[in-house]
Enzyme design. Sequence first.
Site, PDB file in Angstrom:
ATOM      1  N   GLY A 176      46.094  43.229  44.357  1.00 51.45           N
ATOM      2  CA  GLY A 176      45.723  44.280  45.296  1.00 51.45           C
ATOM      3  C   GLY A 176      44.651  45.212  44.766  1.00 51.45           C
ATOM      4  O   GLY A 176      44.948  46.266  44.213  1.00 51.45           O
ATOM      5  N   TYR A 177      43.416  44.810  44.957  1.00 55.10           N
ATOM      6  CA  TYR A 177      42.288  45.650  44.528  1.00 55.10           C
ATOM      7  C   TYR A 177      41.634  46.317  45.744  1.00 55.10           C
ATOM      8  O   TYR A 177      41.600  47.528  45.875  1.00 55.10           O
ATOM      9  CB  TYR A 177      41.228  44.809  43.803  1.00 55.10           C
ATOM     10  CG  TYR A 177      41.503  44.488  42.353  1.00 55.10           C
ATOM     11  CD1 TYR A 177      42.793  44.524  41.829  1.00 55.10           C
ATOM     12  CD2 TYR A 177      40.469  44.128  41.493  1.00 55.10           C
ATOM     13  CE1 TYR A 177      43.040  44.211  40.496  1.00 55.10           C
ATOM     14  CE2 TYR A 177      40.696  43.814  40.153  1.00 55.10           C
ATOM     15  CZ  TYR A 177      41.985  43.851  39.659  1.00 55.10           C
ATOM     16  OH  TYR A 177      42.221  43.542  38.351  1.00 55.10           O
ATOM     17  N   GLU A 221      35.654  33.110  32.334  1.00 55.19           N
ATOM     18  CA  GLU A 221      36.044  32.549  33.629  1.00 55.19           C
ATOM     19  C   GLU A 221      34.968  32.778  34.695  1.00 55.19           C
ATOM     20  O   GLU A 221      34.954  32.102  35.722  1.00 55.19           O
ATOM     21  CB  GLU A 221      37.379  33.151  34.093  1.00 55.19           C
ATOM     22  CG  GLU A 221      38.531  32.786  33.178  1.00 55.19           C
ATOM     23  CD  GLU A 221      39.687  32.152  33.923  1.00 55.19           C
ATOM     24  OE1 GLU A 221      39.712  32.250  35.154  1.00 55.19           O
ATOM     25  OE2 GLU A 221      40.548  31.544  33.261  1.00 55.19           O
ATOM     26  N   SER A 254      29.630  40.707  46.649  1.00 55.68           N
ATOM     27  CA  SER A 254      28.620  40.079  47.499  1.00 55.68           C
ATOM     28  C   SER A 254      27.377  39.754  46.682  1.00 55.68           C
ATOM     29  O   SER A 254      27.128  40.340  45.628  1.00 55.68           O
ATOM     30  CB  SER A 254      28.239  41.012  48.645  1.00 55.68           C
ATOM     31  OG  SER A 254      27.396  42.039  48.164  1.00 55.68           O
TER      32      SER A 254
END
Lengths: 372, 372, 387, 387
Positions: free
Chosen positions: C128-129, C246, C370
Amino acid sequence: MPQSIFDDSEGMLAMLRDSVATLASRQPGAASVRQKRAAGADMDKVLWTAMAQAGWTGILIPEDLGGAGLSLTEQAVVSEALGRALISEPVATGAVFASILLARADASVERGRLVAGLVDGSLILAPAWKDGIGRSVSARAADGGYMLSGEKRHVDLAVSATDFLVVAALDGGFGLFSVPAKGVGLSVETAHGVDGAAIGTVRFDQCWLPQAALLARASSEAELLDAAITSARVALAAELAGIASRAVEITIDYTKARVQFGKPIASFQVVQHRLVDMWSDAEFACAAVVNAVETLADGDAQAGRMAVLAAKARAGDAAVSICRRAVHLHGAMGFTDECDIGLYLKRAISLNATLGQPEDLRLEFVNLERAA
Amino acid sequence: MPQSIFDDSEGMLAMLRDSVATLASRQPGAASVRQKRAAGADMDKVLWTAMAQAGWTGILIPEDLGGAGLSLTEQAVVSEALGRALISEPVATGAVFASILLARADASVERGRLVAGLVDGSLILAPAWKDGIGRSVSARAADGGYMLSGEKRHVDLAVSATDFLVVAALDGGFGLFSVPAKGVGLSVETAHGVDGAAIGTVRFDQCWLPQAALLARASSEAELLDAAITSARVALAAELAGIASRAVEITIDYTKARVQFGKPIASFQVVQHRLVDMWSDAEFACAAVVNAVETLADGDAQAGRMAVLAAKARAGDAAVSICRRAVHLHGAMGFTDECDIGLYLKRAISLNATLGQPEDLRLEFVNLERAA
Amino acid sequence: MTSATDWNALADEAFREAFRDLVERRLPSELRFIRKQRPLFDEVSVWYHALAEEGWLAPVWPVEHGGMGLTPAKHMIYVEEWGRLGCPRIPDHGLGLIGPLLLEHGTDEQKAYYLPRILTGEHVWCQGYSEPNSGSDLASLRTAAVRDGDAFVVNGQKIWTTLAHCANWIFALVRTSRDEKVRQKGITVLLIDMTTPGVRVRPIANLRGETDFCEVFFDDVRVPVANVVGQIDQGWDVAKSVLGHERIFLGATTRPEIAIERLEKLARARGAFEDPAFRSRYARHRLDLYDLGSAFERFAKVLRDGGELGADVSMLKIFTTELYQRITEETLTLAGEDARYFDDIEAGNDQVDAMNLFLDSRAPAIFGGSNEIQKNILAKAVLRLPS
Amino acid sequence: MTSATDWNALADEAFREAFRDLVERRLPSELRFIRKQRPLFDEVSVWYHALAEEGWLAPVWPVEHGGMGLTPAKHMIYVEEWGRLGCPRIPDHGLGLIGPLLLEHGTDEQKAYYLPRILTGEHVWCQGYSEPNSGSDLASLRTAAVRDGDAFVVNGQKIWTTLAHCANWIFALVRTSRDEKVRQKGITVLLIDMTTPGVRVRPIANLRGETDFCEVFFDDVRVPVANVVGQIDQGWDVAKSVLGHERIFLGATTRPEIAIERLEKLARARGAFEDPAFRSRYARHRLDLYDLGSAFERFAKVLRDGGELGADVSMLKIFTTELYQRITEETLTLAGEDARYFDDIEAGNDQVDAMNLFLDSRAPAIFGGSNEIQKNILAKAVLRLPS
């Protein structure tokens, strides 16, 4: 903001635009799309009936046949306004295409019945002109009438249709047939369309029709279809231009309201320039639609055809690419089904793929021009 | 900033890069281009001699033939550094192409003379492999030797050459001939190249050569040329990647220094994103060059060839489009001849057009892959 | 269970082989190359438990906590083979995010309690960010946690919470202080049991009609102070310390590879490769994908050599997400009038999910930051451009 | 000389015919369709004087000052035919810029003195706006004019001054005050005789190796105060009041039309129209050009109907300059290895100036306000986006 600009000295076009907007305020397009999709339907009967009552299913039908006897200018204005409002009834095929097919058919009782039903909304006509691959529809004389066999694809209104308008090979030429939806030997299969409406594949298996079902005949498919295709493409281009223009406005509003890093994202230069590009693309689409309508009206057939090809290609590219960018500028919100902008994108894709994608239309334009 | 990254545990590649930079600091590339252009010349003899002394004209020539016996890794590093420095001598053709042609030719006194001259800079060799349209070069036996006729186009070093390396049809196959520049029946015509160097069209009109002039023969042109073309394309790709990378740096520096509306233009988001795009394109070009060199070294001929096609296409597209954007970001300054960035653009266009433009190379890649 | 050194000591090819063998033995064939990109836990739990039993579930966790302890190089192979063999994605927030963060910032008690339950699948985590008004701008988050004795009382809302509707624990960023000057301060990491009263989840349908992500509402939810990870008000440092290496996987070639496979299938079925105009457009995409592989390799090499990745790696993310879009757009063009279908379209005797992929391709250019945000970062961190 | 009402009363086709007739009679054939885009005055003076003699030199000037007094609609035809018939550009700063500005802001004395001398070609004008550090940002200009009795003493430098080396008068913006709050204030318009001591011109070669533009240096140049146009310190208002309707010509289709004609010629010579891949790319350019025509017509109609153009007209400028670039780039691609030539390349029995146009196409996207500046303006003035 972007809009097709025609001469409108008497204000009739502005009135038409207003009536579409009024309808849309009572029957919002996005809600209609979601309802239609949930029901697996191919149309919204309430909306279609309202449109018929407003006279929009018979805009192009001559007055002496009971239609409005108006021109492609009025049709373009209505289609553009429908596009803006995301009213996604298949007007380009179920009204425009059907109107021209019928208007150019021979006078007959059957044609009279179909035209009257189209105009007052009591009949739902589904033109079916695209053959299944390797399964083209052909007719042969049989029992004092005709026997139809084969398959038509990409048929709008296939479920709701009362009558199909079917082009079939006949005696080395082609015929246009009126086929009742309840006829024996006719079956319909549907798939989900991206814009929420079901799309039909219609199979004719030894489907017998009386003599009167033959509405017109011609030596080539083009002779039967070209005028209808041209008008339908204009309507599609106008609807796409409307979608494009409205998607720009929605995105401007969203990016002005959406705050990130303490500022509306519409204040970031990269977002601003993208919005300017989108706006400009929509303006070009509108200008192309006007050019198509006016060039057709000028009467040079070749020039008119080229102008229509250009308009459909330009408006289709503009609508799809504007909506893609619009979805992106809506961020994660744009990726949700709840946000209307995704419905605009899907509708744009569907109309853009109808009656020729831009790449094909451009090549046809160049082929015409270079053959001349 | 962007650079081709090879394993360099012994620091030899870094050393090579430094030596090119040192040469460039003494003989700036841009100045050399302008001088060459003003003189209508096809090379800068001072620069070429310095390069030969540094061993860069014989990098790929085996040690037993008197060359440096190094690999395409070293060649790519040098070519990339030359590209960065805008040292525009025709290394890819006059050194790399010529080296591979000679290395694969049969051992002979004549080959020994040519190789030695190439390595020490005493001879200028101009490979000539591209036939004029409808005027291909062919050889026939005559008077104990051969008679050459026809035309070769796009020949670098055509004016300065001491010897041409000419591919000609011969007895249903092909031969590689050594042709002295002063030979009877040989004439050279030049046009201005966009990168400042003259480009030659070489005509052979009953040009007689002794038996010893035939350096190699093969059943197909490809057999004679393919290895040379592949190596030359790697060198061109590396040079283009160097141009691309340097053009990004120059533009970053310029836009940081150029103030408009009270701010450096590099602080405007639209400019920043464009610079990021350009930088990313240059990084991709460098990675493609590394991939080409490493895949070739792996030994799978088909894979190697594909990797080279990809690298030349990627680096060519990157260099040209980066330089175009770079010129634009330099504003009016970029449109002047005084500003070096325009010379980078012109050099990029020239190398990009040499041995296949990206569109052709990509199609060749796909043809190879899909034929496999 | 094999020890970490054993795995890392294996030759790359042998390690690949071991993974392939595992897949052959334990992954049901109906779960290979599935269309759904984000299956729910129940749909893939067979595979999840099989990985756990074989000791292959947590590739980068240390051996002492039940992981494989793979080096970044071996981990890359693991990820490559996973994609190549068509393994379905499993709910991986516990494995990939919460596990590593607890390993770095958790107390011994937290590690002992939570880590085994991730491996057994008893705890399924979500992250939950994001909040409605803090998408790209995480520091502006507003979900508030107010101290009340030995608990925090949480009120607020998260959004874009992937697979929250099949999770029972959420790893949440909450605001515990408004006093700080810098907006990143005053944020705390809380582990919240989603069965606690006051937690409500609303799935959100996406453009494809699936529900990958959700809204999560907190209404006076009491969370023990013991569930804080790291220091109170210092959660920002915890949240951002995701395993650096990652990030390369955001730039993986997987998505455009899937997309071009579909494009090729449709093109073959329709004879499009005989059309030079299509071939020319296809060549561009094909080479973009090929060159993306070369660029990916440049960063993979850094990891293999034991190096660390810089901010520049996000050039891969931008390129691969845009390429994914271009290829799926090309597929719609090739589909012609069939681009009207939401359903999969015919390609010879097979079908191609042209619209599914086109719509899916809209997301990666947004999620995970984005592409515009990525470029802003590259402009500053790599190109050092002035503000 | 014919009176204005006569010209404007003519049917469009008759007016076109009159122009064509004039060209047939008076324009030497060697001056038609010339390659040089910016000929020097001497190179085209025959045509200049012919236009003057026939009364066709100043299409939009009022009849009482020797112009044709054309309506915008007729002026559009004039410009269209000019391009279509391949008339060479003439040095037009006097006619297009200085004349109209004097008509609007000049004193009667100024009009009486300068206007006739423009028509005779005695005065050849250039326009001194840009300075080295004020390109897009005109308000930052620094060339200083200090009052000294009945003269200003000018010091400073102009740049990108088109054809300054064949001009004898310059229309310059100079800074006469630094006290003003708003930077646009304190600027004055001065008419400067370039034969005055202290004026020095340095031509600047461009990418094509031609010298279209120059630097102009002012070193204690004395200019009579009578040469001020409009009010001192209010020059900004004068400078920006260029005829609104002329902005449409920045968006004219001329350049991409020239470029596509060359592309077609090369394509025919090389059989490229038989290649579907080329045809597909060509089709895109061809339709872009066609649709630009439709968009141009939308604005032309506004003018014909007596309306005024808004800021939105610059969408044409952006589109046409970018299209010009795309077409010239395509031509280089088609040229193949011949794209290495600076010289014109062979196209059958003819030649094509592929590189000349490619290099030329770099300029219009910058000059007259870069496309980025245009977009900034559109974002504010048309889309009303926030700052």
